[in-house]
Scaffold this motif. Structure first.
Motif, PDB file in Angstrom:
ATOM      1  N   GLN A  89       0.851  -1.189   0.000  1.00  0.00           N
ATOM      2  CA  GLN A  89       0.000   0.000   0.000  1.00  0.00           C
ATOM      3  C   GLN A  89       0.887   1.240   0.000  1.00  0.00           C
ATOM      4  OE1 GLN A  89      -2.212  -0.981   3.539  1.00  0.00           O
ATOM      5  NE2 GLN A  89      -3.693  -2.200   2.392  1.00  0.00           N
ATOM      6  N   LYS A  90       0.453   2.263  -0.753  1.00  0.00           N
ATOM      7  CA  LYS A  90       1.361   3.386  -0.971  1.00  0.00           C
ATOM      8  C   LYS A  90       1.534   4.324   0.219  1.00  0.00           C
ATOM      9  CE  LYS A  90      -1.971   6.307  -3.339  1.00  0.00           C
ATOM     10  NZ  LYS A  90      -2.434   6.750  -4.618  1.00  0.00           N
ATOM     11  N   ASP A  91       0.562   4.415   1.133  1.00  0.00           N
ATOM     12  CA  ASP A  91       0.714   5.404   2.205  1.00  0.00           C
ATOM     13  C   ASP A  91       0.050   4.964   3.500  1.00  0.00           C
ATOM     14  OD1 ASP A  91       1.404   7.706   3.557  1.00  0.00           O
ATOM     15  OD2 ASP A  91       0.011   9.010   2.476  1.00  0.00           O
ATOM     16  N   THR A  92       0.484   3.835   4.049  1.00  0.00           N
ATOM     17  CA  THR A  92      -0.103   3.382   5.317  1.00  0.00           C
ATOM     18  C   THR A  92       0.247   4.336   6.459  1.00  0.00           C
ATOM     19  OG1 THR A  92       1.762   1.866   5.612  1.00  0.00           O
ATOM     20  CG2 THR A  92      -0.257   0.933   4.735  1.00  0.00           C
ATOM     21  N   ALA A  93       1.424   4.950   6.408  1.00  0.00           N
ATOM     22  CA  ALA A  93       1.799   5.922   7.449  1.00  0.00           C
ATOM     23  C   ALA A  93       0.851   7.117   7.411  1.00  0.00           C
ATOM     24  CB  ALA A  93       3.244   6.378   7.259  1.00  0.00           C
ATOM     25  N   GLY A  94       0.484   7.563   6.224  1.00  0.00           N
ATOM     26  CA  GLY A  94      -0.474   8.668   6.091  1.00  0.00           C
ATOM     27  C   GLY A  94      -1.843   8.293   6.630  1.00  0.00           C
ATOM     28  N   LEU A  95      -2.255   7.059   6.400  1.00  0.00           N
ATOM     29  CA  LEU A  95      -3.536   6.581   6.925  1.00  0.00           C
ATOM     30  C   LEU A  95      -3.504   6.589   8.452  1.00  0.00           C
ATOM     31  CD1 LEU A  95      -6.355   5.350   6.628  1.00  0.00           C
ATOM     32  CD2 LEU A  95      -5.245   3.103   6.472  1.00  0.00           C
ATOM     33  N   ILE A  96      -2.442   6.059   9.024  1.00  0.00           N
ATOM     34  CA  ILE A  96      -2.325   6.018  10.489  1.00  0.00           C
ATOM     35  C   ILE A  96      -2.347   7.431  11.059  1.00  0.00           C
ATOM     36  CG2 ILE A  96      -0.759   5.440  12.403  1.00  0.00           C
ATOM     37  CD1 ILE A  96       0.053   2.953  10.644  1.00  0.00           C
ATOM     38  N   ASP A  97      -1.581   8.341  10.451  1.00  0.00           N
ATOM     39  CA  ASP A  97      -1.574   9.740  10.916  1.00  0.00           C
ATOM     40  C   ASP A  97      -2.967  10.353  10.834  1.00  0.00           C
ATOM     41  OD1 ASP A  97       1.150   9.544  11.361  1.00  0.00           O
ATOM     42  OD2 ASP A  97       1.718  10.613   9.513  1.00  0.00           O
ATOM     43  N   SER A  98      -3.675  10.103   9.746  1.00  0.00           N
ATOM     44  CA  SER A  98      -5.025  10.649   9.579  1.00  0.00           C
ATOM     45  C   SER A  98      -5.988  10.067  10.604  1.00  0.00           C
ATOM     46  CB  SER A  98      -5.544  10.373   8.170  1.00  0.00           C
ATOM     47  OG  SER A  98      -4.804  11.111   7.233  1.00  0.00           O
ATOM     48  N   LEU A  99      -5.858   8.780  10.889  1.00  0.00           N
ATOM     49  CA  LEU A  99      -6.728   8.159  11.881  1.00  0.00           C
ATOM     50  C   LEU A  99      -6.476   8.732  13.275  1.00  0.00           C
ATOM     51  CD1 LEU A  99      -6.696   4.439  10.654  1.00  0.00           C
ATOM     52  CD2 LEU A  99      -8.555   6.105  10.456  1.00  0.00           C
ATOM     53  N   TYR A 100      -5.216   8.963  13.604  1.00  0.00           N
ATOM     54  CA  TYR A 100      -4.919   9.604  14.887  1.00  0.00           C
ATOM     55  C   TYR A 100      -5.474  11.032  14.915  1.00  0.00           C
ATOM     56  CZ  TYR A 100      -1.971   5.991  16.961  1.00  0.00           C
ATOM     57  OH  TYR A 100      -1.514   4.826  17.528  1.00  0.00           O
TER      58      TYR A 100
ATOM     59  N   GLU B 155     -13.446   6.712   0.098  1.00  0.00           N
ATOM     60  CA  GLU B 155     -12.516   7.099  -0.965  1.00  0.00           C
ATOM     61  C   GLU B 155     -11.184   7.582  -0.402  1.00  0.00           C
ATOM     62  OE1 GLU B 155     -15.754   8.142  -0.788  1.00  0.00           O
ATOM     63  OE2 GLU B 155     -16.519   6.835  -2.389  1.00  0.00           O
ATOM     64  N   GLN B 156     -11.229   8.318   0.719  1.00  0.00           N
ATOM     65  CA  GLN B 156      -9.990   8.788   1.330  1.00  0.00           C
ATOM     66  C   GLN B 156      -9.157   7.608   1.841  1.00  0.00           C
ATOM     67  OE1 GLN B 156     -12.034  11.493   4.028  1.00  0.00           O
ATOM     68  NE2 GLN B 156     -10.782  13.199   3.238  1.00  0.00           N
ATOM     69  N   VAL B 157      -9.808   6.646   2.492  1.00  0.00           N
ATOM     70  CA  VAL B 157      -9.096   5.468   2.983  1.00  0.00           C
ATOM     71  C   VAL B 157      -8.497   4.703   1.810  1.00  0.00           C
ATOM     72  CG1 VAL B 157      -9.336   3.247   4.167  1.00  0.00           C
ATOM     73  CG2 VAL B 157     -10.479   5.283   5.083  1.00  0.00           C
ATOM     74  N   GLU B 158      -9.286   4.508   0.757  1.00  0.00           N
ATOM     75  CA  GLU B 158      -8.796   3.785  -0.414  1.00  0.00           C
ATOM     76  C   GLU B 158      -7.601   4.479  -1.050  1.00  0.00           C
ATOM     77  OE1 GLU B 158     -12.240   3.310  -2.898  1.00  0.00           O
ATOM     78  OE2 GLU B 158     -13.076   1.761  -1.595  1.00  0.00           O
ATOM     79  N   SER B 159      -7.565   5.807  -1.030  1.00  0.00           N
ATOM     80  CA  SER B 159      -6.427   6.507  -1.629  1.00  0.00           C
ATOM     81  C   SER B 159      -5.141   6.253  -0.839  1.00  0.00           C
ATOM     82  CB  SER B 159      -6.698   8.005  -1.760  1.00  0.00           C
ATOM     83  OG  SER B 159      -6.683   8.646  -0.498  1.00  0.00           O
TER      84      SER B 159
ATOM     85  N   ILE C 275      -9.475  -7.747  -6.366  1.00  0.00           N
ATOM     86  CA  ILE C 275     -10.567  -8.152  -5.477  1.00  0.00           C
ATOM     87  C   ILE C 275     -10.825  -7.157  -4.348  1.00  0.00           C
ATOM     88  CG2 ILE C 275     -10.414 -10.599  -6.028  1.00  0.00           C
ATOM     89  CD1 ILE C 275      -8.793 -10.977  -3.423  1.00  0.00           C
ATOM     90  N   SER C 276     -10.230  -5.989  -4.417  1.00  0.00           N
ATOM     91  CA  SER C 276     -10.491  -4.979  -3.396  1.00  0.00           C
ATOM     92  C   SER C 276     -10.755  -3.643  -4.079  1.00  0.00           C
ATOM     93  CB  SER C 276      -9.300  -4.852  -2.435  1.00  0.00           C
ATOM     94  OG  SER C 276      -8.162  -4.391  -3.139  1.00  0.00           O
ATOM     95  N   PRO C 277     -11.585  -2.808  -3.471  1.00  0.00           N
ATOM     96  CA  PRO C 277     -11.903  -1.510  -4.084  1.00  0.00           C
ATOM     97  C   PRO C 277     -10.676  -0.631  -4.331  1.00  0.00           C
ATOM     98  CG  PRO C 277     -13.432  -1.973  -2.301  1.00  0.00           C
ATOM     99  CD  PRO C 277     -12.356  -3.027  -2.245  1.00  0.00           C
ATOM    100  N   ALA C 278      -9.678  -0.726  -3.455  1.00  0.00           N
ATOM    101  CA  ALA C 278      -8.483   0.103  -3.597  1.00  0.00           C
ATOM    102  C   ALA C 278      -7.466  -0.490  -4.566  1.00  0.00           C
ATOM    103  CB  ALA C 278      -7.820   0.316  -2.236  1.00  0.00           C
TER     104      ALA C 278
END
Length: 178
Positions: free
Chosen positions: A60-71, A88-92, A118-121
């Motif tokens: 996945q291209k930006d798991t660190a960004g996802l974690i930061d956004s979730l925090y 859509e934001q999570v998928e990006s 098999i996944s939306p992202a």
């Protein structure tokens, strides 16, 4: 002087050799385990014709960004607090980089394998291949394991490899070592 049949033989042999890559990709062990899982016994090689449904997790291209956004959306006092992420934001965040999807799909297509997203992202692919091809693709030997209590059989491997150029693009393949 060569006979006509000898010329045809050598022409066919040359065409075959020329069509094959000169050097096989360098393979890198991607996942391995040293022991058979507890409660299972290794009972022999899997039949080469058995079809396997394998799922490939792309990096996945930006798991660190996802974690930061979730925090950020979960932390009181944050400017983003309470502003939940859209699908859509999570998928990006979890979508693979274009070069990742391209590299993995090109490798599979080169082996004559059609992958299904098999996944939306687009971070998960599915392939259906016989054991013989899976063994070749992943430089491994899929084996039959039997659960000692239930007698249920499953096909797995203790180690598999991927082409070195896919390291950093392919996260893992399932089911393999688990």
């Amino acid at each position: 002087m060569l006979s006509r049949s000898s010329l045809i033989f050598f022409a066919t042999l040359f065409a075959y050799v020329a069509a094959k890559p000169v050097g096989r990709s360098t393979m890198s062990v991607h996942e391995s385990r040293t022991n058979v899982p507890s409660g299972f016994v290794q009972t022999g090689a899997a039949s080469p014709d058995t079809q396997l449904k394998l799922r490939l997790a792309l990096v996945q291209k930006d798991t660190a960004g996802l974690i930061d956004s979730l925090y950020a959306v979960s932390t009181p006092g944050s400017a983003s607090y309470g502003q939940h992420l859209s699908k859509e934001q999570v998928e990006s965040f979890v979508a693979p980089a274009p070069q990742t999807a391209q590299a993995v799909n090109a490798w599979l297509q080169g082996a004559g394998v059609n992958a299904t997203t098999i996944s939306p992202a687009g971070d998960w692919l599915s392939i259906d291949v016989p054991v013989s091809l899976a063994n070749e693709l992943f430089n491994t030997e899929f084996t039959l394991f039997t659960h000692t209590e239930t007698g249920k059989e499953t096909i797995r491997t203790l180690s598999y490899s991927i082409p070195s150029e896919l390291v950093g693009h392919l996260d893992f393949v399932h089911p393999t070592v688990m």
